[in-house]
Design a protein around this motif. Structure first.
Motif, PDB file in Angstrom:
ATOM      1  N   ASN A  56       0.843  -1.200   0.000  1.00 32.65           N
ATOM      2  CA  ASN A  56       0.000   0.000   0.000  1.00 32.65           C
ATOM      3  C   ASN A  56       0.879   1.252   0.000  1.00 32.65           C
ATOM      4  N   ASN A  58       0.108   4.160   0.508  1.00 33.20           N
ATOM      5  CA  ASN A  58      -0.358   5.097   1.530  1.00 33.20           C
ATOM      6  C   ASN A  58      -0.148   4.577   2.956  1.00 33.20           C
ATOM      7  N   ARG A  65      -8.030   5.097   1.347  1.00 30.51           N
ATOM      8  CA  ARG A  65      -8.316   5.827   0.114  1.00 30.51           C
ATOM      9  C   ARG A  65      -9.691   6.450   0.221  1.00 30.51           C
ATOM     10  N   GLN A  71     -11.110   2.418  -5.592  1.00 27.80           N
ATOM     11  CA  GLN A  71     -10.071   3.378  -5.958  1.00 27.80           C
ATOM     12  C   GLN A  71      -8.682   2.795  -5.734  1.00 27.80           C
ATOM     13  N   MET A  72      -8.528   2.034  -4.675  1.00 22.37           N
ATOM     14  CA  MET A  72      -7.255   1.378  -4.414  1.00 22.37           C
ATOM     15  C   MET A  72      -6.900   0.441  -5.566  1.00 22.37           C
ATOM     16  N   GLN A  74      -7.962   0.619  -8.643  1.00 21.85           N
ATOM     17  CA  GLN A  74      -7.643   1.436  -9.817  1.00 21.85           C
ATOM     18  C   GLN A  74      -6.213   1.945  -9.750  1.00 21.85           C
ATOM     19  N   ASP A  75      -5.783   2.367  -8.573  1.00 24.51           N
ATOM     20  CA  ASP A  75      -4.428   2.886  -8.407  1.00 24.51           C
ATOM     21  C   ASP A  75      -3.362   1.815  -8.605  1.00 24.51           C
ATOM     22  N   TYR A  76      -3.734   0.548  -8.364  1.00 23.38           N
ATOM     23  CA  TYR A  76      -2.742  -0.521  -8.436  1.00 23.38           C
ATOM     24  C   TYR A  76      -2.521  -1.051  -9.851  1.00 23.38           C
TER      25      TYR A  76
END
Length: 258
Positions: A56, A58, A65, A71-72, A74-76
């Motif tokens: 992660n 963050n 998130r 969203q997590m 999507q970010d990955y």
């Protein structure tokens, strides 16, 4: 081990490089559990394929998130594509990591370059399972959390993960010609707190064959493989050899089915 950046392993990181004689095997990408870390995956023995880990980004700020698990996921995807840009990939993860693998697979269903051909759920229960059993969270700290600051960060990440899971709406494959990739569930056989009037949250569906996933509208779990231990100790030294063998078996089965 990969370069350390800001106290964390470089993201993504190579957990196991592809053996030279098995370079054509479908790579496996493992997503972090609720701690936000991927250190547990380094305990796995050789799996005969390239294995990458996503932690992660963050973590140091609590791991949460604003857009939750979708969203997590999507970010990955850009992180995954930085090591597997095209072709087929197996997605998996322990606990929260399995839920994120499902979310990522849902997003990749519309991707023209990368195909999630299978999902590996490492004791990932269906969090929307309906039960009247009283539960409570029971989070074991990471082995390295003798460092008080790191331990506090891990606990904050678990709390954030619980909030995001509670708000999560499992993805729906709406197109009649699109289905979730086949999945294999590795299911721990034991309860964290035992079978009393109160169980650990991770055990709410332990008594069911597929950890509650029969309540999900998409029947994507093809096989359930039992593994020794309870949710928090499946990577323990006396259990990881069996876990490795079952993970290798599951990857081979998913590769054959895809």
């Amino acid at each position: 081990m990969s370069e350390i950046k800001g106290g964390l392993i470089a993201n993504p990181t190579v957990i196991q490089p592809a053996p030279s004689r098995q370079a054509d095997r479908t790579p496996l990408v493992l997503i972090h559990d609720g701690s936000g870390l991927i250190f547990s995956y380094f305990w796995l023995g050789p799996l005969g394929r390239a294995v990458y880990g996503i932690s992660n980004p963050n973590f140091e700020t609590g791991g949460e998130r604003e857009g939750g698990l979708p969203q997590m996921a999507q970010d990955y995807i850009p992180l995954i594509k930085s090591v597997v840009p095209s072709g087929k990939v197996l997605l998996g993860g322990w606990s929260l990591g399995g839920l994120l693998a499902l979310e990522i697979a849902h997003l990749l269903a519309k991707d023209s370059d990368l195909n999630a051909s299978g999902i590996l759920l490492l004791d990932s229960a269906y969090p929307k399972f309906a039960s009247e059993v009283k539960t409570r969270d029971h989070f074991d700290r990471a082995p390295s959390s003798s460092n008080a600051a790191l331990g506090a960060q891990v606990q904050a990440a678990f709390s954030s993960a619980r909030r995001m899971i509670d708000e999560w709406k499992p993805p729906t494959w709406g197109d009649k010609d699109t289905f979730p990739p086949p999945a294999i569930l590795l299911k721990a056989t034991d309860y964290v707190l035992g079978q009393g009037d109160e169980v650990a949250t991770v055990d709410i569906a332990r008594q069911t064959q597929r950890l509650g996933w029969d309540e999900y509208e998409h029947k994507f779990i093809r096989v359930v493989l039992n593994i020794s231990g309870h949710h928090f100790n499946i990577f323990a030294e006396d259990k990881v050899q069996e876990l490795t063998r079952k993970v290798m078996m599951a990857c081979t089965m998913l590769e054959t089915q895809s």
